[in-house]
Design a protein around this motif. Structure first.
Motif, PDB file in Angstrom:
ATOM      1  N   VAL A 152       0.839  -1.202   0.000  1.00 50.92           N
ATOM      2  CA  VAL A 152       0.000   0.000   0.000  1.00 50.92           C
ATOM      3  C   VAL A 152       0.870   1.247   0.000  1.00 50.92           C
ATOM      4  O   VAL A 152       0.617   2.210  -0.723  1.00 50.92           O
ATOM      5  N   LYS A 153       1.920   1.217   0.835  1.00 49.13           N
ATOM      6  CA  LYS A 153       2.816   2.382   0.923  1.00 49.13           C
ATOM      7  C   LYS A 153       3.522   2.624  -0.406  1.00 49.13           C
ATOM      8  O   LYS A 153       3.757   3.771  -0.794  1.00 49.13           O
ATOM      9  N   ASN A 154       3.855   1.533  -1.123  1.00 48.86           N
ATOM     10  CA  ASN A 154       4.500   1.681  -2.433  1.00 48.86           C
ATOM     11  C   ASN A 154       3.532   2.237  -3.477  1.00 48.86           C
ATOM     12  O   ASN A 154       3.905   3.063  -4.312  1.00 48.86           O
ATOM     13  N   LEU A 155       2.282   1.754  -3.392  1.00 51.63           N
ATOM     14  CA  LEU A 155       1.284   2.179  -4.377  1.00 51.63           C
ATOM     15  C   LEU A 155       0.775   3.588  -4.115  1.00 51.63           C
ATOM     16  O   LEU A 155       0.510   4.358  -5.044  1.00 51.63           O
ATOM     17  N   TYR A 156       0.634   3.908  -2.839  1.00 47.38           N
ATOM     18  CA  TYR A 156       0.064   5.211  -2.448  1.00 47.38           C
ATOM     19  C   TYR A 156       1.012   5.867  -1.437  1.00 47.38           C
ATOM     20  O   TYR A 156       0.845   5.707  -0.235  1.00 47.38           O
ATOM     21  N   PRO A 157       2.012   6.556  -1.919  1.00 44.88           N
ATOM     22  CA  PRO A 157       3.033   7.133  -1.019  1.00 44.88           C
ATOM     23  C   PRO A 157       2.419   7.976   0.087  1.00 44.88           C
ATOM     24  O   PRO A 157       1.363   8.609  -0.073  1.00 44.88           O
ATOM     25  N   ARG A 158       3.095   7.970   1.231  1.00 41.19           N
ATOM     26  CA  ARG A 158       2.596   8.689   2.406  1.00 41.19           C
ATOM     27  C   ARG A 158       2.557  10.202   2.158  1.00 41.19           C
ATOM     28  O   ARG A 158       3.365  10.741   1.407  1.00 41.19           O
ATOM     29  N   LYS A 159       1.606  10.841   2.874  1.00 42.10           N
ATOM     30  CA  LYS A 159       1.447  12.293   2.782  1.00 42.10           C
ATOM     31  C   LYS A 159       1.803  12.925   4.121  1.00 42.10           C
ATOM     32  O   LYS A 159       1.880  12.252   5.147  1.00 42.10           O
ATOM     33  N   SER A 160       1.982  14.219   4.099  1.00 44.98           N
ATOM     34  CA  SER A 160       2.314  14.932   5.330  1.00 44.98           C
ATOM     35  C   SER A 160       1.049  15.479   5.991  1.00 44.98           C
ATOM     36  O   SER A 160       0.241  16.153   5.335  1.00 44.98           O
ATOM     37  N   TYR A 161       0.883  15.155   7.273  1.00 39.39           N
ATOM     38  CA  TYR A 161      -0.219  15.697   8.073  1.00 39.39           C
ATOM     39  C   TYR A 161       0.350  16.346   9.345  1.00 39.39           C
ATOM     40  O   TYR A 161      -0.227  16.238  10.425  1.00 39.39           O
ATOM     41  N   LEU A 162       1.504  16.921   9.221  1.00 39.65           N
ATOM     42  CA  LEU A 162       2.198  17.589  10.323  1.00 39.65           C
ATOM     43  C   LEU A 162       2.441  16.602  11.471  1.00 39.65           C
ATOM     44  O   LEU A 162       2.966  15.513  11.239  1.00 39.65           O
ATOM     45  N   LEU A 163       2.032  16.943  12.714  1.00 39.21           N
ATOM     46  CA  LEU A 163       2.335  16.089  13.862  1.00 39.21           C
ATOM     47  C   LEU A 163       1.611  14.746  13.809  1.00 39.21           C
ATOM     48  O   LEU A 163       2.019  13.784  14.465  1.00 39.21           O
ATOM     49  N   LEU A 164       0.528  14.682  13.049  1.00 37.48           N
ATOM     50  CA  LEU A 164      -0.273  13.448  12.988  1.00 37.48           C
ATOM     51  C   LEU A 164       0.072  12.587  11.768  1.00 37.48           C
ATOM     52  O   LEU A 164      -0.654  11.635  11.450  1.00 37.48           O
ATOM     53  N   SER A 165       1.178  12.898  11.071  1.00 36.36           N
ATOM     54  CA  SER A 165       1.508  12.192   9.828  1.00 36.36           C
ATOM     55  C   SER A 165       1.614  10.685  10.021  1.00 36.36           C
ATOM     56  O   SER A 165       1.004   9.903   9.294  1.00 36.36           O
ATOM     57  N   LEU A 166       2.376  10.256  11.041  1.00 37.37           N
ATOM     58  CA  LEU A 166       2.596   8.834  11.228  1.00 37.37           C
ATOM     59  C   LEU A 166       1.305   8.081  11.548  1.00 37.37           C
ATOM     60  O   LEU A 166       0.981   7.095  10.878  1.00 37.37           O
ATOM     61  N   PRO A 167       0.533   8.485  12.558  1.00 36.29           N
ATOM     62  CA  PRO A 167      -0.688   7.720  12.852  1.00 36.29           C
ATOM     63  C   PRO A 167      -1.701   7.739  11.712  1.00 36.29           C
ATOM     64  O   PRO A 167      -2.343   6.719  11.435  1.00 36.29           O
ATOM     65  N   ILE A 168      -1.865   8.875  11.073  1.00 39.53           N
ATOM     66  CA  ILE A 168      -2.844   8.941   9.976  1.00 39.53           C
ATOM     67  C   ILE A 168      -2.422   8.032   8.831  1.00 39.53           C
ATOM     68  O   ILE A 168      -3.239   7.272   8.284  1.00 39.53           O
ATOM     69  N   ASN A 195       6.750  -6.560  -7.829  1.00 45.95           N
ATOM     70  CA  ASN A 195       6.822  -5.779  -9.063  1.00 45.95           C
ATOM     71  C   ASN A 195       6.807  -4.276  -8.798  1.00 45.95           C
ATOM     72  O   ASN A 195       6.946  -3.484  -9.725  1.00 45.95           O
ATOM     73  N   THR A 196       6.625  -3.903  -7.538  1.00 45.89           N
ATOM     74  CA  THR A 196       6.470  -2.489  -7.181  1.00 45.89           C
ATOM     75  C   THR A 196       7.679  -1.925  -6.454  1.00 45.89           C
ATOM     76  O   THR A 196       8.058  -0.779  -6.656  1.00 45.89           O
ATOM     77  N   VAL A 197       8.294  -2.746  -5.603  1.00 44.49           N
ATOM     78  CA  VAL A 197       9.290  -2.253  -4.656  1.00 44.49           C
ATOM     79  C   VAL A 197      10.570  -1.791  -5.359  1.00 44.49           C
ATOM     80  O   VAL A 197      10.964  -2.338  -6.388  1.00 44.49           O
ATOM     81  N   SER A 198      11.212  -0.779  -4.772  1.00 44.62           N
ATOM     82  CA  SER A 198      12.468  -0.246  -5.311  1.00 44.62           C
ATOM     83  C   SER A 198      13.660  -1.017  -4.772  1.00 44.62           C
ATOM     84  O   SER A 198      13.749  -1.294  -3.580  1.00 44.62           O
ATOM     85  N   PHE A 199      14.600  -1.356  -5.664  1.00 39.58           N
ATOM     86  CA  PHE A 199      15.838  -2.028  -5.280  1.00 39.58           C
ATOM     87  C   PHE A 199      17.050  -1.124  -5.447  1.00 39.58           C
ATOM     88  O   PHE A 199      18.179  -1.586  -5.436  1.00 39.58           O
ATOM     89  N   GLY A 200      16.831   0.159  -5.630  1.00 40.59           N
ATOM     90  CA  GLY A 200      17.947   1.077  -5.790  1.00 40.59           C
ATOM     91  C   GLY A 200      18.462   1.127  -7.210  1.00 40.59           C
ATOM     92  O   GLY A 200      18.034   0.360  -8.092  1.00 40.59           O
ATOM     93  N   ASP A 201      19.406   2.040  -7.447  1.00 40.64           N
ATOM     94  CA  ASP A 201      19.965   2.246  -8.784  1.00 40.64           C
ATOM     95  C   ASP A 201      18.865   2.492  -9.818  1.00 40.64           C
ATOM     96  O   ASP A 201      18.955   2.032 -10.966  1.00 40.64           O
ATOM     97  N   ASN A 202      17.812   3.196  -9.393  1.00 36.59           N
ATOM     98  CA  ASN A 202      16.662   3.504 -10.259  1.00 36.59           C
ATOM     99  C   ASN A 202      16.028   2.243 -10.830  1.00 36.59           C
ATOM    100  O   ASN A 202      15.528   2.229 -11.956  1.00 36.59           O
ATOM    101  N   THR A 203      16.064   1.162 -10.046  1.00 36.69           N
ATOM    102  CA  THR A 203      15.527  -0.118 -10.489  1.00 36.69           C
ATOM    103  C   THR A 203      14.335  -0.494  -9.625  1.00 36.69           C
ATOM    104  O   THR A 203      14.424  -0.504  -8.400  1.00 36.69           O
ATOM    105  N   PHE A 204      13.226  -0.824 -10.279  1.00 37.76           N
ATOM    106  CA  PHE A 204      11.991  -1.154  -9.577  1.00 37.76           C
ATOM    107  C   PHE A 204      11.504  -2.523 -10.036  1.00 37.76           C
ATOM    108  O   PHE A 204      11.448  -2.810 -11.225  1.00 37.76           O
TER     109      PHE A 204
END
Length: 789
Positions: A152-168, A195-204
């Motif tokens: 889910v985190k790979n498909l929908y990158p996290r957003k910033s919600y200030l102090l509540l970013s992590l729990p949200i 098929n989604t995860v990054s392995f570095g060197d611009n390789t996914f």
């Protein structure tokens, strides 16, 4: 409490008093229960808020069913070999059954050992997340996320919600992870994740990573290799085995220990695997690497235009870089390999010869403007100019040595050079172009635009790249004469002519053969300049230009006699089209190179065909006569080294070409199955060999074709190309060519043999037997074969 009502204040004070009277253990218990109650209430309220979309909408079931990762588009040869990819991120999708079980086991053991037992959320881990990450705000303490949540985190990158970013963000991932588990099987989730995860060197994706680090498909990855790749997921740069091999090995061994802990490998196997070194087979493929890079760069704009015109189901145009299109082309991967190998074999030797020829002198020593203009064309010069630096300041800056990676025929090397020295380095290189096409249908089979696409991206094959073509233009002159009814046996004098209306221009030959008269075949075989100019005038300059246009040459052709010697600048693409007409019975076909485009699942979106134009450019008889005369160039004339030196057999017709001052060397070859053009020269025409012996097309360009065709002839899978034969000449056409290649002039004979030469000897030397003339007289007349181009 100052503002509380009396009854409320009294109630609170009573509670505090009771709390103070409790034992320490009970106090701690009460506090913990209170915290849990408050936290539970808070979590519930947060969960409901996230679910309601207060912090942004969540993907619903419909959108989750249509999850699509950005996938590189792939280009394939006609024989289904992957030529290369177009991508923003190096990514290739692979189905679950094409992923090694070693990868799956390593992933589950390391990242989520309860993966098969939970529904997307591991509640045991959530407790740890709640205490350490949320209450104590230690984000680095471990996320506790399942593989599904990481997906889910790979498909929908996290957003910033200030102090509540992590729990949200955590709550969002929990909700979406549960939805994914309802829609997809465990195998499908693993497939999506890998098929989604990054392995570095611009390789996914696992497929791209397997190919990048080990030059293997994902299904061939061993246990220790899988442990390296999965170990990188913790921090793909920090544990990159290319950059930090020691860290990567320690992390790999941790993964192996996890696999052993959860019984994916035995104790003894784990111990043995930990002792193995990490052996990378790093494959840093870029746009410049792989087969046919110049061709792939050439078709990119055409593919982009196709994408913009074609709409997907979502009413959006296709994206070449993210939609995973599969582009199928006419390129023959084996012929392409042969062509690239031929260039890599011949050009280093020719470059070495060029360097020895000039020694310590600069090839531009007589024209310093060549270097000055090259400096001003450079990106560094333009950038410095753009920021307002003066000419003096720019040159001073460009004389400072800096580390750089430069091209050499012994491999790329790290050097410390000034930008000006770098420009001088690259100016000295000879470059090349090779194009091979089927004359029957116009399909492009091989395309080499230069010596190295990473360092020399200028394509010497495409239609916008034009160079003087030299004597390779002569066959068009001769074809025009045939079309005007001039007989191949109408002899043409090789005598010099001065054109007073062209500033006393006087064409010359490479040999002292001005006293001979040539048939068309003789003049073409030995590339006689003076005879070719006369034939041009006889057939008509306008008629020749008109025929050239019909043959596919769109470049400017001045209506002057010098075009007989190839003064026009024409592209390789145009020359290939023109020469294919001789092999195609006088009919023209235009090049094509894309046969179909499919989506990432293989569904064909469009097919492309290249039907013949049905344009009979010249009569079939005259086309056949031209082939026969051009065979003479190979058998006896300026292209004869294909037989004598390189030992090529079979039907080959062709023409060499060398331009003024040896700036360009050409060789155009025609075989029944292929028309092949090769060109050699420096990117700047002012840089060249100083002698025709070294700079002529027979020496610079012809050997590339020779090496290419030698490989074709030796390959069992492509041998039929070299063994094919031209259709035999008709009896009428044979009669048209049944004349001597040249005939005597009395004054010329006296100069060669003397006035009292026995008439019988002269008759014998100039007898009508064509074979004797070719193999006897001409070789004795000139110590070497004509090299006039």
């Amino acid at each position: 409490m100052l503002f509380m009502r009396p009854r409320s204040k009294k109630y609170v004070l009573t509670l505090l008093t009771k709390f103070r009277n409790q034992s320490l253990t009970r106090k701690i218990g009460i506090l913990l229960l209170s915290i849990i109650a408050i936290a539970g209430t808070g979590f519930f309220l947060l969960y409901v808020s996230v679910l309601a979309g207060i912090f942004g909408s969540l993907p619903d079931g419909a959108s989750l069913k249509q999850i699509k990762n950005p996938i590189a588009s792939e280009i394939y040869s006609a024989d289904s070999v992957l030529l290369g990819r177009f991508y923003i991120q190096e990514r290739a999708s692979v189905p679950f059954n094409k992923i090694s079980p070693n990868v799956i086991n390593a992933l589950v053991a390391t990242e989520d050992h309860r993966f098969y037992n939970h529904g997307g959320v591991d509640y045991y881990s959530l407790v740890r997340v709640f205490v350490k990450s949320i209450l104590l705000q230690k984000e680095s303490s471990g996320g506790g996320s399942t593989i599904t949540q990481q997906l889910v985190k790979n498909l929908y990158p996290r957003k910033s919600y200030l102090l509540l970013s992590l729990p949200i963000n955590k709550v969002r991932e929990v909700i979406v992870a549960r939805r994914l588990e309802d829609l997809y099987s465990k195998e499908e989730i693993l497939e999506l994740y890998l098929n989604t995860v990054s392995f570095g060197d611009n390789t996914f994706g696992i497929q791209a990573a397997s190919q990048r680090f080990f030059s293997l498909p994902a299904e061939k990855i061993s246990i220790d290799q899988a442990a390296v790749l999965i170990g990188m997921l913790k921090a793909n740069y920090y544990y990159n085995p290319r950059v930090f091999p020691d860290r990567a090995m320690k992390r790999r061994n941790v993964v192996i220990s996890q696999m052993n802990k959860y019984e994916f490998v035995s104790n003894s196997a784990a111990d043995s695997l930990k002792e193995l070194p990490i052996e990378l087979a790093y494959n840093n493929l870029s746009y410049h690497d792989g087969l046919a890079p110049y061709f792939r760069a050439y078709i990119k704009n055409e593919l982009m235009a196709w994408c913009n015109k074609n709409i997907k189901e979502e009413d959006q145009p296709y994206n070449l870089y993210t939609d995973g299109l599969k582009i199928y082309t006419t390129i023959d991967s084996r012929l392409q390999k042969f062509a690239e190998a031929a260039v890599k074999k011949h050009m280093p030797r020719l470059q070495d010869e060029f360097n020895r020829h000039w020694g310590k002198s600069d090839p531009w020593k007589n024209d310093p403007k060549i270097l000055e203009q090259a400096i001003k064309r450079s990106e560094r010069y333009k950038n410095l100019k753009a920021v307002g630096m003066t000419e003096e300041e720019i040159l001073l800056e460009m004389k400072k040595a800096i580390p750089m990676n430069v091209f050499t025929w012994d491999g790329a090397k790290e050097m410390k050079l000034s930008p000006i020295d770098s420009i001088r380095h690259y100016l000295r290189f000879l470059n090349t172009g090779l194009l091979a096409m089927s004359p029957s249908d116009g399909s492009i089979k091989a395309w080499v635009g230069g010596i190295d696409h990473h360092y020399f991206q200028f394509d010497h094959v495409k239609e916008t790249t034009k160079r003087q073509v030299g004597s390779t233009f002569k066959p068009i002159v001769y074809a025009a004469a045939l079309e005007q009814g001039i007989s191949p046996c109408d002899y043409i004098s090789a005598e010099r002519t001065q054109f007073t209306n062209l500033k006393n221009w006087t064409p010359s030959n490479g040999e002292e053969n001005y006293g001979l008269k040539y048939s068309m075949e003789g003049a073409l075989t030995y590339s006689v300049n003076t005879a070719s100019v006369k034939l041009l005038e006889k057939g008509g300059i306008d008629n020749t230009v008109e025929l050239a246009r019909k043959m596919g040459i769109t470049s400017a052709i001045p209506r002057v006699p010098s075009i007989a010697l190839g003064t026009p600048s024409i592209s390789m693409m145009e020359m290939i089209i023109a020469y294919s007409i001789f092999a195609n019975e006088g009919k023209r076909v235009d090049p094509f190179y894309i046969t179909s485009i499919a989506d990432h699942e293989g569904r064909v979106l469009e097919r492309f065909n290249n039907a013949p134009l049905d344009d009979q450019i010249m009569s079939p008889e005259n086309a056949a006569i031209m082939i026969e005369m051009l065979k003479g160039v190979i058998n006896e004339g300026t292209g004869s080294s294909l037989r004598s030196r390189y030992g090529l057999k079979g039907d080959i017709a062709g023409k060499t070409g060398t331009t003024q001052s040896n700036a360009d060397g050409w060789f155009m070859a025609i075989t029944p199955k292929l028309v092949v053009g090769t060109w050699v020269g420096a990117d700047d025409p002012g840089i060249r060999f100083r002698t025709t012996a070294l700079g002529q097309g027979a020496h610079t360009a012809l050997p590339i074709f020779a090496e290419f065709y030698r490989q074709v002839s030796a390959d069992p899978k492509r041998k039929e190309i070299a063994s094919a034969n031209f259709a035999p000449l008709s009896a009428a056409s044979r009669r048209q060519l049944s004349c001597a290649l040249f005939k005597e002039d009395k004054t010329f004979l006296e100069r060669i043999f003397g006035k009292d030469e026995d008439e019988e000897v002269v008759t014998r030397e100039f007898g009508k037997e064509k074979k004797k003339e070719k193999e006897g007289f001409f070789k004795r007349l000139f110590k070497k074969k004509s090299s006039s181009n």
